[in-house]
Design an enzyme around this catalytic site. Structure first.
Site, mmCIF file in Angstrom:
data_model
loop_
_atom_site.group_PDB
_atom_site.id
_atom_site.type_symbol
_atom_site.label_atom_id
_atom_site.label_comp_id
_atom_site.label_asym_id
_atom_site.label_seq_id
_atom_site.Cartn_x
_atom_site.Cartn_y
_atom_site.Cartn_z
ATOM 1 N N GLY A 230 0.765 -1.239 0.000
ATOM 2 C CA GLY A 230 0.000 0.000 0.000
ATOM 3 C C GLY A 230 0.793 1.284 0.000
ATOM 4 N N LYS A 231 2.047 1.242 -0.443
ATOM 5 C CA LYS A 231 2.857 2.472 -0.458
ATOM 6 C C LYS A 231 2.252 3.522 -1.393
ATOM 7 C CE LYS A 231 6.709 0.512 -1.685
ATOM 8 N NZ LYS A 231 6.216 -0.888 -1.748
ATOM 9 N N GLU A 256 4.789 4.039 -12.431
ATOM 10 C CA GLU A 256 4.255 2.691 -12.583
ATOM 11 C C GLU A 256 2.805 2.674 -13.058
ATOM 12 O OE1 GLU A 256 4.809 0.958 -8.765
ATOM 13 O OE2 GLU A 256 6.937 0.542 -9.066
ATOM 14 N N ARG A 265 -8.452 5.259 -8.167
ATOM 15 C CA ARG A 265 -8.144 4.981 -6.754
ATOM 16 C C ARG A 265 -8.584 6.151 -5.865
ATOM 17 N NH1 ARG A 265 -2.684 1.822 -5.175
ATOM 18 N NH2 ARG A 265 -2.938 -0.046 -6.463
#
Length: 335
Positions: A230-231, A256, A265
């Site tokens: 979860g970084k 990424e 998100r």
């Protein structure tokens, strides 16, 4: 003595252009005074090298040759004076062309003050930068007149020309403790008057904010953990919170994930809608209401860049653009 032969990769500005008879900015007195100070004392030599002065910064070619000889002797840890510099110039078949030893002695005798060497360096550097700006402007004009097919590439090249000139500048980062304590005292006074527990940028995580008093200006904060714990989500949450709390630009560079995935998100977290349902499209009527409200709440100055192989130079360019078009960024996140 290879340093004397090699020239800087920095392009030298032309002395004149066919379309403009004006003389480019220069100050021959400052150039001569600086060289004379170097012939008399080692300190100006070290200062000029520290300031990354190069032979091309001198408008008069003869002055550039003398500086190159001085720098070559300095690199070889040899003594620097009129005689040794003359010998170095002689080895490179330049001494007679420049006027012999008398030319160096004239430079040495014409120096008003060795202690003013720092000022001479700034004058030489400033006029050199102005000449490079003139050349850069000419190069940018050539790009425009060439009627390039891809305007975006043309703009990028033009920006790069200007930024390359700016990136050559260095600032004197040495500061006396006495000066620093004065600045810190003012910061402490401002914090005392504010009566706030969080003095930096809020991360949105209460315990972390309490521990750090928010992310402080000028600090580098590294988030480390094992893969897939979860970084990215953690950093994304900080970015959203920082933009909302400060109402100043926050830049999120993702190497990424795509901007679309990151936005999804953010929406999922803000709307409190299950990410799987958003990913599969199996949304309920209540979910649409939450998402619509979340979109309205997310009118915040958060910028997302998903360039996979972005460079530090490109990041700096984007920061400059945001700084000009919006306001100074409150936070930069690189994931």
């Amino acid at each position: 003595m290879s340093d004397f032969i090699e020239r800087s990769d920095r392009p030298s500005a032309p002395r004149a252009t066919r379309s403009d008879s004006r003389v480019p900015p220069h100050n021959l007195d400052a150039e001569a005074s600086l060289l004379g100070a170097m012939l008399l004392n080692d300190e100006p030599v070290g200062l000029a090298i520290e300031q990354q002065l190069v032979a091309e910064d001198f408008y008069k070619p003869a002055h550039g040759h003398v500086f190159a000889a001085i720098r070559s002797l300095s690199s070889a840890a040899e003594a620097i004076d009129a005689v040794t510099v003359a010998d170095e110039l002689r080895r490179n078949n330049l001494l007679d062309e420049l006027g012999g030893l008398n030319f160096l002695l004239e430079l040495q005798n014409a120096t008003p003050s060795i202690s003013s060497a720092g000022r001479y360096i700034r004058i030489v550097r400033d006029t050199s930068i102005l000449r490079r700006l003139i050349r850069g402007a000419s190069d940018i004009a050539d790009i425009g007149y060439s009627a390039p097919a891809d305007i975006k590439i043309a703009i990028d090249k033009a920006e790069q020309i200007v930024f390359d000139i700016g990136d050559e500048q260095i600032s004197d980062s040495l500061q006396k403790l006495h000066d620093l304590t004065g600045s810190v005292a003012q910061i402490l006074e401002d914090r005392f008057d504010a009566k706030a527990e969080i003095t930096g940028v809020r991360t949105g995580y209460a315990k972390l904010d309490k521990l750090l008093s928010g992310l402080q200006p000028g600090t580098l904060n590294i988030v480390g953990a094992r893969p897939a714990v979860g970084k990215s989500a953690f950093a994304l949450g900080m970015a959203v919170s920082g933009a909302r709390a400060t109402n100043r630009p926050v830049l999120f560079f993702s190497l990424e994930m795509s901007a679309t995935e990151l936005t999804q998100r953010i929406l999922s977290a803000e709307a409190q809608v299950d990410s799987d349902r958003m990913r599969t499209g199996r949304l309920q009527d209540a979910d649409w209401t939450k998402i619509t409200n979340a979109i309205n709440r997310l009118e915040i100055p958060l910028y997302i860049d998903d360039t996979a192989q972005i460079t530090v130079m490109q990041i700096r360019q984007k920061l400059r653009r945001v700084n000009v078009s919006d306001s100074p960024p409150a936070m930069v996140v690189i994931d």
